[in-house]
Scaffold this motif. Structure first.
Motif, PDB file in Angstrom:
ATOM      1  N   UNK B  42       0.868  -1.193   0.000  1.00  0.00           N
ATOM      2  CA  UNK B  42       0.000   0.000   0.000  1.00  0.00           C
ATOM      3  C   UNK B  42       0.897   1.232   0.000  1.00  0.00           C
ATOM      4  N   UNK B  44       2.194   4.638   1.506  1.00  0.00           N
ATOM      5  CA  UNK B  44       2.253   5.300   2.817  1.00  0.00           C
ATOM      6  C   UNK B  44       2.991   6.626   2.670  1.00  0.00           C
ATOM      7  N   UNK B  63       4.637   0.234   1.296  1.00  0.00           N
ATOM      8  CA  UNK B  63       4.958  -0.701   2.365  1.00  0.00           C
ATOM      9  C   UNK B  63       4.038  -1.909   2.226  1.00  0.00           C
ATOM     10  N   UNK B  64       4.618  -3.084   2.450  1.00  0.00           N
ATOM     11  CA  UNK B  64       3.813  -4.308   2.356  1.00  0.00           C
ATOM     12  C   UNK B  64       3.287  -4.670   3.737  1.00  0.00           C
ATOM     13  N   UNK B  65       1.996  -4.907   3.811  1.00  0.00           N
ATOM     14  CA  UNK B  65       1.420  -5.323   5.096  1.00  0.00           C
ATOM     15  C   UNK B  65       0.503  -6.516   4.857  1.00  0.00           C
ATOM     16  N   UNK B  74      -7.558   2.453   1.463  1.00  0.00           N
ATOM     17  CA  UNK B  74      -6.121   2.692   1.247  1.00  0.00           C
ATOM     18  C   UNK B  74      -5.771   2.714  -0.232  1.00  0.00           C
ATOM     19  N   UNK B  97      -0.848   5.052   6.212  1.00  0.00           N
ATOM     20  CA  UNK B  97      -1.321   4.648   4.882  1.00  0.00           C
ATOM     21  C   UNK B  97      -2.046   5.839   4.267  1.00  0.00           C
TER      22      UNK B  97
END
Lengths: 163, 267
Positions: B42, B44, B63-65, B74, B97
């Motif tokens: 997503x 950020x 950033x990967x979450x 988001x 985000x």
């Protein structure tokens, strides 16, 4: 002395069934334990590096104007790497209770301070008549202009003219 | 020896069937354990941003979450081009985000805020206008408080009046709100309303909030029309005041909204 009779022989299909159940039972036991261990390990591996901390999230889809109450929000743990001072934490929930959200919030999404209307000196539950009157009149006037879902907001931003 | 082939065939089939089922269930369990933990990127904020700042590629990152924490609000990296060069309407802190809502200034929110700012002082002023004269009028009309309420005796049979439903301060009691219960001798006190006095309390104003099953006491009541206690006067005026505030708020909000509407309709 009378000789003992020879042991009775089980018929073939019965032997087959007993062996089938014995074999599958043994493998089932060993396999079940292995599968459980592997699944647990897979879960631990997937969670490795993510430290979860509790935040306040929407308990259901919230549309603009919905009052934040103990029924409309709940607590959920999310990775701490994703929690900043913008996020409402459970120990601050009292500061958003009774205030309306200004933007749609999908169920499960973290509540942010910027998504909650906070007007200096105005507490909606205390000034109920002002809240009701403004929410009704403003809602009636701007009903068509309010995005009710995050998807509608996404579509609106995508449509915006380049500045 | 004749049953050996049967035994071997049984074990072989049992092991194969159980093994196949076990492998399939194990894989399913592992998949379920990983569910929601697949990483999804997503957008950020890379730095702290203020409302009004223009977003550029330098101030955002990705950033990967785990997917279970990604919501429809988001912005995903493949849609970042839609937010570049756009002005933020809300501040973002580094690591937040980026939300679609961060670029919208919902008309509802700003109008609501402006409406409240306009209406609240008017309502407060109206309440100040109404309250003192109304309180004076009620007090002038109030009966003098003449001694204890008409609870003459402790009800000997223990039958006293209770309430059936939640009642609020200022409510006027109806017969259907009341019920009769028998209380044990230890609880029989003079403040309780005996069942025989039930008709007398119908039409009285309640000065406290009561839950179903609460026992009614004389101190909790006052005359609805001509209160004889300070609490009774305040409860009577409070209701009038609430009505005045509601009326003032409705009128002021409507007037404010109409005024906002007018320029748009006027050519």
């Amino acid at each position: 002395m009378t000789p003992s009779p020879p042991p009775a022989k089980l018929p073939g299909p019965v032997v087959f069934l007993i062996s089938f159940f014995l074999g599958s039972g043994c493998v089932g036991l060993v396999g079940g334990a292995a599968a459980w261990t592997l699944a647990k390990r897979a879960e631990l591996n997937a969670r490795r590096g993510w430290y979860l901390v509790p935040v306040v999230v929407a308990a259901k889809d919230l549309t603009p104007g919905t009052l934040v109450t103990m029924e409309t929000v709940t607590q959920r743990s999310i990775p701490e790497q994703f929690v900043t001072d913008s996020t409402v934490k459970p120990d601050s929930v009292k500061d958003v209770i009774g205030r309306p959200v200004t933007s749609p919030v999908a169920a499960g999404e973290a509540l942010r301070w910027s998504l909650v209307s906070r007007i200096e000196g105005f507490i909606p539950v205390k000034h109920g008549e002002v809240f009701d009157a403004c929410a009704d009149e403003v809602g009636r006037r701007w009903a068509g202009d309010v995005d009710q879902t995050p998807a509608a907001q996404r579509a609106r931003v995508r449509r915006l003219e380049a500045p | 020896m004749k049953s050996l082939p049967f035994a071997l065939a049984g074990v072989l089939l049992g092991v194969s069937v159980s093994g196949a089922l076990g492998i399939s269930a194990g894989l399913e369990k592992m998949r379920a354990a990983r569910q929601g933990w697949q990483l999804v990127p997503v957008v950020v904020a890379a730095v702290d941003l203020k409302a009004g700042d223009v977003v550029s590629m330098e101030v955002i990152s990705q950033r990967a979450i785990p997917e279970q924490f990604v919501g429809p609000s988001m912005v995903r990296p493949d849609e970042a081009s839609f937010i570049v060069d756009r002005r933020l309407t809300t501040p973002l802190l580094a690591g937040d985000a980026v939300l679609w809502a961060s670029f919208l200034d919902p008309p509802w929110a700003s109008a609501f805020s402006a409406c409240v700012t306009h209406v609240k002082p008017l309502v407060d002023a109206r309440a100040t206008e109404v309250e003192p004269p109304r309180l004076d009028a009620v007090k002038a009309n109030a009966r003098s408080f003449d001694g204890p309420p008409p609870a003459l005796d402790v009800p000997p049979d223990g039958r006293v009046v209770t309430v059936r439903r939640t009642l609020h301060e200022g409510d006027v009691l109806q017969d259907s709100d009341l019920a009769v219960v028998t209380v044990p001798p230890l609880l029989r006190v003079v403040s309780l309303v005996p069942a025989s006095e039930r008709p007398l309390v119908v039409g009285a104003r309640l000065l406290v909030e009561l839950e179903p099953g609460d026992l009614l006491r004389w101190q909790m009541l006052d005359d609805a029309e001509a209160p004889s206690t300070v609490a009774g006067c305040e409860a009577t005026v409070g209701l009038d005041l609430a009505a005045a505030r509601t009326e003032a708020a409705r009128a002021a909000a409507k007037q404010w909204v109409d005024r906002q509407h007018q320029p748009k309709d006027t050519p």
